[in-house]
Design an enzyme around this catalytic site. Structure first.
Site, PDB file in Angstrom:
ATOM      1  CB  CYS A 309      -0.872  -0.032   1.255  1.00 22.13           C
ATOM      2  SG  CYS A 309      -2.209   1.159   1.214  1.00 22.13           S
ATOM      3  CD  GLU A 343      -1.205  -6.828  -1.440  1.00 21.15           C
ATOM      4  OE1 GLU A 343      -2.397  -6.845  -1.100  1.00 21.15           O
ATOM      5  OE2 GLU A 343      -0.259  -6.681  -0.632  1.00 21.15           O
TER       6      GLU A 343
END
Length: 443
Positions: A309, A343
């Protein structure tokens, strides 16, 4: 998600130069000439009745609303709440501006709505299509710099609807962090005791949050931190990067997630932060190290993810910090001797940001080597995963498949054109200033 190119913001209370007819029949007539005119030409009774019958507006109503730019924009009513007086006109409405990102959703008063513009039925698919066309390539490039949202968003259509229903109304309007008061963008699931707080006060060093300014002031007298509670692994000029272990600093990690969720839409909030490392970028001065953004990564990733993130806080956006954070994540991968990738799944705008980074890095190398280099060699040099290199070069039409293998086409003029389109690279990571040992689980 990112913001779109919106007009300059002015104060909310301004009046539009060609405002629609009064939205509320209960407004008192203005004194002097206007008042006399209002009595001379009273509003038709049928119009009054029709407007009264519309109130209060139902959730789902579509209407035009006067926004901060003093212009009317189409909105959808997401929620409503009663004010202190018990009349059909005594409601405020939480609206979503259908042209803009959800971060601009807000509570508005009835007088901001043009009741003559109410729509009864709108095809959702048509509206979504129109909304998606509102963003130009230039606007997307601006978002590339301001905001990246990656990972934590494995949401199918049903999950997305459930997510938007649960998070449809912002619970915290503003926060105070250091010397900045920041308007929030999205809902964040703070503990229930903060449900009645429209504003929260954060300690900028330990990220504890409070309901009142006096509580923060008392806390700051006791808090002895002047930087994030981790190891400083990079310092260049006034920029520092701190590595914070979620297992050793659990409360800090959770508070950071609460804070980040206010500015990230489809981020899953992880309460179990033990599995993550957080890399906090700070601007330093004589008062301490002030967080400007961060990225997180799993301690152990089977899929070679080097970033989970990423966020640059709003006051520090458009300064190259987002690109710096992406570049830093790859420098850590190089130190680990591994290839890395963000990710998955990437949001559209996350992909845009990464594609810009990959383009700049790869094309700089191709220019120096005049194309005489393999994808494996590019991956070894940059720590970018081979699949990401392949898809980037394919999107730029710089690779061909000949005789069973990929061949890179590196015409210098074509490379220059693509590099120009990719924009500036942002702040450089000075690798000589990075002092870091890859994470190893302590026994």
């Amino acid at each position: 998600m990112g913001s779109i190119d919106t007009p300059t913001i002015t104060d909310n209370g301004s009046t539009h130069s060609h405002a629609a007819a009064p939205a509320d029949g209960d407004h008192k007539p203005l004194p002097s000439a206007n008042g006399a005119q209002a009595e001379a030409f009273p509003e038709p009774e049928a119009t009054k009745k029709r407007r009264s019958s519309m109130l209060p507006l139902e959730v789902g109503t579509r209407v035009m609303c006067r926004w901060r730019d003093d212009k009317y924009h189409p909105v959808k009513v997401i929620e409503r709440r009663k004010m202190h007086y018990d009349e059909p006109s005594g409601y405020e409405y939480y609206v979503h501006y259908t042209e803009f990102n959800r971060r601009l959703d807000e509570w508005v008063k009835l007088e901001q709505l043009d009741l003559d513009s109410i729509e009864t039925v709108v095809d959702e698919k048509v509206e979504d299509k129109v909304t998606s066309l509102k963003m130009t390539r230039h606007q997307k490039r601006k978002i590339d710099e301001t905001h990246v949202e990656v990972g934590h968003e494995e949401l199918d259509a049903a999950s997305l609807r459930e997510h938007e229903e649960f998070t449809k109304v912002k619970n915290i309007s503003t926060i105070e962090l250091g010397r900045y008061e920041i308007e929030t963008w999205y809902f964040s699931p703070f503990p229930p005791e903060y449900n009645d707080s429209l504003k929260l006060y954060f300690c900028e060093f330990c990220l504890n949050f409070m309901k009142r300014k006096e509580q923060l002031q008392r806390h700051m007298r006791k808090c002895d931190l002047k930087h994030p509670p981790g190891d400083e692994i990079y310092r260049s000029g006034t920029l520092s990067m701190f590595e914070v272990d979620g297992k050793k600093n659990k409360v800090y990690g959770q508070n950071l997630c609460y804070l980040a969720k206010l500015f990230l839409d489809h981020k899953t909030l992880y309460y179990d932060v033990d599995l993550f490392l957080f890399y906090i970028l700070c601007e330093c001065d004589d008062r301490g190290c002030h967080m400007v953004g961060y990225f997180s990564k799993e301690k152990h990733s089977e899929e070679s993810y080097n970033l989970a993130c990423i966020l640059t806080l709003p006051p520090y956006q458009r300064k190259g910090y987002g690109k710096f954070l992406i570049a830093f994540s790859y420098e850590l991968s190089k130190k680990e001797g591994k290839v890395g990738t963000p990710e998955r799944p990437l949001s559209d705008l996350g992909l845009l940001s990464y594609r810009g980074y990959w383009t700049r890095v790869l094309l700089d190398i191709l220019k120096k080597h005049k194309g005489n280099i393999s994808i494996k060699e590019l991956s070894d040099m940059t720590a970018i995963k081979a699949e990401d290199i392949l898809t980037t070069l394919q999107s730029l039409e710089l690779i061909q498949y000949r005789k069973g293998q990929h061949v890179i086409c590196a015409d210098p003029k074509v490379l220059d054109r693509h590099l120009k389109a990719a924009g500036r690279g942002g702040l450089e990571v000075d690798v000589s200033k990075l002092i870091w040992t890859p994470y190893k689980e302590q026994s």
